[in-house]
Design a protein around this motif. Structure first.
Motif, PDB file in Angstrom:
ATOM      1  N   ARG A  25       0.827  -1.207   0.000  1.00 44.68           N
ATOM      2  CA  ARG A  25       0.000   0.000   0.000  1.00 44.68           C
ATOM      3  C   ARG A  25       0.860   1.255   0.000  1.00 44.68           C
ATOM      4  NH1 ARG A  25      -2.954   1.746   5.158  1.00 44.68           N
ATOM      5  NH2 ARG A  25      -1.645   3.547   4.972  1.00 44.68           N
ATOM      6  N   ASP A  26       1.897   1.268   0.813  1.00 44.70           N
ATOM      7  CA  ASP A  26       2.779   2.430   0.885  1.00 44.70           C
ATOM      8  C   ASP A  26       3.524   2.668  -0.424  1.00 44.70           C
ATOM      9  OD1 ASP A  26       1.952   2.760   3.486  1.00 44.70           O
ATOM     10  OD2 ASP A  26       3.781   1.939   4.386  1.00 44.70           O
ATOM     11  N   LEU A  27       3.781   1.610  -1.169  1.00 44.18           N
ATOM     12  CA  LEU A  27       4.453   1.729  -2.451  1.00 44.18           C
ATOM     13  C   LEU A  27       3.517   2.254  -3.537  1.00 44.18           C
ATOM     14  CD1 LEU A  27       7.058   1.049  -4.103  1.00 44.18           C
ATOM     15  CD2 LEU A  27       6.026  -1.187  -4.522  1.00 44.18           C
ATOM     16  N   LEU A  28       2.280   1.769  -3.554  1.00 42.80           N
ATOM     17  CA  LEU A  28       1.349   2.108  -4.637  1.00 42.80           C
ATOM     18  C   LEU A  28       0.588   3.412  -4.436  1.00 42.80           C
ATOM     19  CD1 LEU A  28      -0.149  -1.386  -5.472  1.00 42.80           C
ATOM     20  CD2 LEU A  28       1.586  -0.107  -6.721  1.00 42.80           C
ATOM     21  N   ARG A  29       0.292   3.754  -3.206  1.00 39.22           N
ATOM     22  CA  ARG A  29      -0.521   4.948  -2.951  1.00 39.22           C
ATOM     23  C   ARG A  29       0.059   6.212  -3.594  1.00 39.22           C
ATOM     24  NH1 ARG A  29      -2.583   6.266   2.939  1.00 39.22           N
ATOM     25  NH2 ARG A  29      -4.469   5.231   2.279  1.00 39.22           N
ATOM     26  N   PRO A  30       1.337   6.528  -3.390  1.00 37.19           N
ATOM     27  CA  PRO A  30       1.866   7.745  -4.028  1.00 37.19           C
ATOM     28  C   PRO A  30       1.939   7.634  -5.553  1.00 37.19           C
ATOM     29  CG  PRO A  30       3.507   6.770  -2.544  1.00 37.19           C
ATOM     30  CD  PRO A  30       2.305   5.918  -2.500  1.00 37.19           C
ATOM     31  N   LEU A  31       2.127   6.420  -6.054  1.00 37.75           N
ATOM     32  CA  LEU A  31       2.201   6.233  -7.503  1.00 37.75           C
ATOM     33  C   LEU A  31       0.871   6.575  -8.170  1.00 37.75           C
ATOM     34  CD1 LEU A  31       3.854   5.337  -9.937  1.00 37.75           C
ATOM     35  CD2 LEU A  31       3.158   2.983  -9.434  1.00 37.75           C
ATOM     36  N   HIS A  32      -0.226   6.218  -7.529  1.00 35.03           N
ATOM     37  CA  HIS A  32      -1.561   6.538  -8.057  1.00 35.03           C
ATOM     38  C   HIS A  32      -1.713   8.046  -8.236  1.00 35.03           C
ATOM     39  CE1 HIS A  32      -5.850   7.223  -8.244  1.00 35.03           C
ATOM     40  NE2 HIS A  32      -5.821   7.793  -7.054  1.00 35.03           N
ATOM     41  N   HIS A  33      -1.367   8.795  -7.223  1.00 37.31           N
ATOM     42  CA  HIS A  33      -1.502  10.251  -7.278  1.00 37.31           C
ATOM     43  C   HIS A  33      -0.550  10.865  -8.299  1.00 37.31           C
ATOM     44  CE1 HIS A  33      -4.347  10.323  -4.032  1.00 37.31           C
ATOM     45  NE2 HIS A  33      -3.528   9.602  -3.287  1.00 37.31           N
TER      46      HIS A  33
END
Length: 109
Positions: A25-33
């Motif tokens: 989750r910590d890896l993907l969350r900023p990538l989405h934004h």
């Protein structure tokens, strides 16, 4: 060779499952934004390229980044759902683990 940011997928305890899901989750969350914002920026920049239909083409090109952002968002949500599903489907075992500590799988939460 690429670095594995999630670590080795060793699922031998509740905390290891939670830790793996949290890292994902910590890896993907900023990538989405980042992808969502980049799509908007790309569309704006491409509209200034000379041509009759540059606005339409800019929207078409930026749509790929928007879809990538949406896909990352879905992946992020599924990682969160993984741990919640684990808790829901193994609740009985979680309560029994407190009584019988000799299991190979450690329910430590």
């Amino acid at each position: 060779m690429a670095e594995n940011r999630l670590g080795e997928p060793e699922f031998f305890s509740t905390s290891s499952i939670k830790e793996y899901c949290t890292k994902g989750r910590d890896l993907l969350r900023p990538l989405h934004h980042e992808l969502a914002v980049s799509a908007e920026e790309m569309q704006v920049v491409l509209t200034y390229v000379p041509g009759v239909d540059s606005r339409v083409r800019a929207r078409l090109v930026a749509a790929h980044l928007r879809r990538a952002s949406a896909a990352v968002e879905v992946a992020n949500l599924e990682i969160v759902r993984t741990f919640l599903s684990f808790q829901r489907h193994f609740t009985q075992e979680l309560s029994q683990a407190k009584r019988t500590p000799r299991r190979k799988f450690e329910f430590d939460e």
